[in-house]
Design an enzyme around this catalytic site. Structure first.
Site: not given
Length: 852
Positions: A259-260, A262, A294-295, A317
């Site tokens: 995942a990211m 953004n 987490h994201e 991270e």
């Protein structure tokens, strides 16, 4: 590839130019998307040339302050000279999303447009200062046909929308928070939408949206629940509140990462969003909760405060992995979650630390940044944060977090800035602790203890040995060493955390009537290796009585590992293999312990994998290890057969993840030892009401090489052939089969209608899983496993270099194997190195492995 030069942390220079605002106008077409990027630039170093990064772009025009401007195109860069101190730069480019198989920048996934810009993907959208220390506010206008793309999404808050001629439409998004370009996101497509809301601690209402492919809306609810749970937890534990009016998650099937983060628009791999009990296992549900958390947590630790340069990647991270681990532990089982984290370090990160890609959590040099999204940066980085938390305690750690945000909100900073905030808030000197950021490799602690019966004094001598990877002149690390001392009958006598700072250090404890049993490095209080000559009786005491559930699990791993290695050595000496009856008795006691969390019991009775065992030693006779492990598994299962079957039947029908974990651990042991009736496996497969039990039965049939295995695999395929994430599980099982037909079977399955070499999930499930999780076939003596991986690496090199570089890892970790296997692995690496168009991603890993 000689032109590829490494970048070094020591060479960092602040940018000569900064960008205050960026306006993007994106007009979407599959093969010819037009992007107009208008940026406001500033510089205090007037006279320097402006070098903008670009990759695979068709340049249409360049304007400065509204007028055409001269430029020079260099390899990967656009050069402008003689610029004023303040100016507006407009660049128009054309890109090909449909032809972008690298899945970096703007590309198409199953008919939808989406982006991935971390680490250096924004340069595939427009020419830009593609570095994390250039922060700007973004205003994005997206235009596309309304029929196929009713949803046009980007970062921030939606501020405008409208209809256009030709049945097109547009939406404008504004993000008020300055961010680096790697956090930019754009999605356009036709989705099912799940909506909800969250009221923050200060009373603000935030709209929540989860977008999924058509027909999958019923699988989005767990992700939404996980998001709301994450938002509440971050407010309660860290005092951090969400800052935009809307938070969106979009699930796409073609995605290189999990995942990211953004800003405000998280793009996810479908694996970490879509779930229901029919198609997802209990582990899948847990993984979704963890990754969604987490994201979301990145909104502050990564977005509001970001990295100055990519060498500081662990700043965001490592810290965010620590936060998501704490989230999972606070809302679930702390012991089971800690065990999962420890397994990643011991089984994967230790291997990386001793291999050709060894690097500190803050790397000093890099050729391809994508190669440093590693278990070292992420998971060892999290362990470094955890050690800091141990040294400071929760209250001072939280004070450090608050000071960090107060100092650096809206900035791009370094790992040193984070440590400084922790020091200043706590008053604790972390100068020696900073070595964890700069020294590579895994320290080893050698422990010698002694007991003086006359004085009742127990002493513990700890010598700290640093690996070669730490470099010349490496210094002893600051290691928090958690210790519990128990009596022989299991009573806890003392518990504390020792500060290990010297190469040689001695600790003394008094007031004992007899030599205590030591629980060393309890809860894995530091990511180090431990050398101590545990006796069988000591390990059994720890398994039964250590106050830490994690320590009880670690004792079980040590106990069964000792038995396997003893038989490994016996085979080498031509002696008969045996299993100490006390080992079986210790595991029997675990199965019969009614007060033990079943999920923890499942972990304790599980035998370490071959890969995990390999990481315990400097070198291995692979064939002897395979035979020794299988012998111990068979003997243990035979000794516990009645208890395993009884516990299995006791747990049938109990609808909880914990009960299923232990039930299926019992089933797996019986199947792998050849002791499970086929009728029992078939019954579970046919009567299962959830994917966890269905998959466990299928895995048992495959692992036990049962006659019904092919039939069950066929029935599973027939039912789920149109559900990609479930077929991934089927591909994993096929890639893990132990018979000699596995390589040819994998080649055939690469032409299966459900498989695509362009889809990272499919590649990881069939090819990646074979190399990483089927060591028996991957390391087969004829080298066919190495050849198979190499075939697909060559195909992926030009298709998706990032995925290729990630699945090559088992091939570069050859140092512990015999000369013949090493020779075959090196031959495959040399074949890759001679490819005429070898990617930077593969070149870095392959060349470093061969140089080692």
């Amino acid at each position: 590839m000689s032109e590829l030069q490494a970048k070094h942390l020591k060479d960092y220079l602040a940018p000569a130019f900064t960008i205050s605002t960026l306006a993007l106008d994106v007009n979407l077409f599959p093969n010819a998307t037009r992007v107009i990027a208008t940026s406001e630039f500033n510089t205090e170093r007037q006279g320097e040339p402006l070098l903008l990064d670009g990759d695979g772009l068709k340049l249409i025009s360049v304007k400065v302050d509204g007028k055409p401007y001269a430029y020079e195109l260099l390899p990967g860069q656009l050069k402008l000279v003689n610029l004023p101190a303040h100016f507006s730069l407009e660049i128009e480019t054309e890109i090909d999303p449909l032809g972008n198989t690298s899945l970096e920048g703007l590309y198409m996934s199953d008919g939808a447009y989406c982006t991935q810009c971390e680490a250096e993907g924004f340069r595939r959208i427009t020419y830009f200062l593609d570095r994390p220390d250039v922060l700007a506010t973004y205003r994005v206008r997206v235009e596309a046909p309304k029929a196929g793309f009713p949803y046009l999404l980007s970062n921030g808050n939606k501020v405008d929308s409208g209809e256009l001629p030709g049945e097109r439409h547009f939406v404008v998004w504004d993000d008020p928070f300055p961010k680096p370009c790697y956090l930019f996101a754009l999605v356009a497509g036709d989705f099912d939408l799940l909506e909800d809301s969250f009221t923050t601690a200060s009373g603000r209402n935030v709209a929540l949206q989860v977008f999924v492919d058509k027909g999958n809306l019923h699988k989005a609810h767990h992700a939404m629940v996980s998001l709301k749970k994450s938002m509440e937890w971050d407010e309660r534990r860290f005092g951090l509140e969400y800052d935009l009016d809307i938070y969106m998650i979009v699930a796409v099937d073609f995605f290189n990462m999990g995942a990211m983060e953004n800003k405000g628009l998280n793009i996810f791999n479908t694996k970490y969003v879509l779930a229901d009990v029919e198609t997802a296992t209990d582990d899948d549900f847990h993984g979704i909760e963890s990754v969604v958390g987490h994201e979301y947590f990145h909104n502050w630790t990564g977005n509001r405060v970001t990295c100055r340069d990519w060498f500081q990647l662990s700043l965001k991270e490592g810290l965010t992995v620590f936060r998501d681990q704490e989230f999972s532990s606070d809302v679930g089982s702390r012991a089971v979650n800690r065990i999962q984290a420890i397994e990643v370090i011991k089984n994967q990160q230790f291997a990386e630390d001793s291999g050709p890609m060894a690097h500190p959590i803050r790397p000093q040099s890099v050729i391809e940044m994508n190669n440093f999204y590693t278990v070292t940066v992420y998971n060892k980085g999290a362990e470094v944060i955890r050690m800091m938390h141990t040294l400071l305690g929760e209250e001072k750690f939280q004070a450090g977090m608050k000071l960090y945000f107060a100092r650096h909100d809206g900035q791009a900073v370094t790992c040193d800035d984070f440590v400084a905030a922790m020091e200043d808030a706590s008053g604790i000197d972390l100068s020696q602790f900073r070595l964890w950021y700069n020294q590579a490799g895994t320290p080893t602690l050698k422990i010698v203890d002694d007991f003086d019966a006359d004085s009742g004094r127990y002493s513990l001598s700890i010598s700290q040995q640093l690996p070669a990877q730490a470099g010349e002149g490496a210094k002893p690390m600051h290691i928090p060493f958690a210790l519990e001392l128990l009596s022989a009958d299991g009573k806890s006598l003392s518990s504390q955390v020792l500060d290990v700072k010297l190469a040689e250090q001695r600790f003394e404890f008094t007031g004992f009537d007899a030599k205590p049993v030591a629980s060393l490095l309890q809860d894995f209080s530091a990511p180090v290796k431990l050398e101590y000559d545990f006796g069988t009786s000591q390990l059994i005491t720890l398994m039964r009585h250590a106050s830490s559930e994690v320590a009880r699990w670690e004792a079980s791993v040590n106990l069964i590992s000792r038995a396997i290695w003893a038989n490994h050595d016996a085979l080498g000496a031509g002696e008969a293999m045996v299993l100490d009856g006390r080992v079986a008795d210790a595991f029997r006691a675990t199965l019969l312990d009614e007060e033990l969390d079943p999920a923890l019991a499942a972990r304790i009775i599980s035998i370490p994998s071959i890969n995990a065992l390999i990481e315990q030693v400097a070198s291995v006779s692979f064939d002897h290890l395979v035979h020794a492990r299988h012998y111990v598994l068979e003997e243990l299962a035979a000794n516990l057969e009645d208890e395993l079957l009884s516990k299995y039947r006791e747990l049938v029908g109990i609808d909880s993840p914990e009960a299923r974990a232990l039930k299926n651990a019992c089933l797996a042991m019986l199947c792998r030892a050849g002791l499970c009736p086929e009728a029992l496996v078939q019954s579970q497969f046919e009567q299962s009401l959830n994917m966890t039990d269905s998959l466990a039965a299928l895995a048992g049939a495959v692992a036990g090489e049962m006659d019904i295995a092919d039939e069950l695999l066929g029935r599973f395929e027939a039912r789920w052939k149109d559900t990609p994430l479930v077929m991934d599980k089927w591909f994993v099982l096929q890639s893990g089969r132990q018979d000699n037909d596995t390589p040819s079977r994998i080649r055939a399955l690469s032409h299966h209608p459900a498989f695509s070499l362009q889809n990272p999930n499919r590649v990881r499930s069939l090819i990646g899983a074979f190399a990483a999780a089927n060591p028996v076939q991957f390391h087969r003596a004829d080298g066919e496993g190495y050849k198979l991986l190499t075939e697909y690496l060559i195909k992926l090199n030009g298709l998706n270099p990032q995925v290729a570089a990630r699945i090559v890892t088992p091939l570069i970790q050859f140092a512990k194997f015999d000369a013949k296997r090493q020779g075959m692995m090196k031959a495959c690496l040399n074949e890759l190195l001679t490819l005429p168009e070898l990617s930077r991603d593969l070149f870095e890993k392959v060349s470093k492995a061969l140089a080692q």
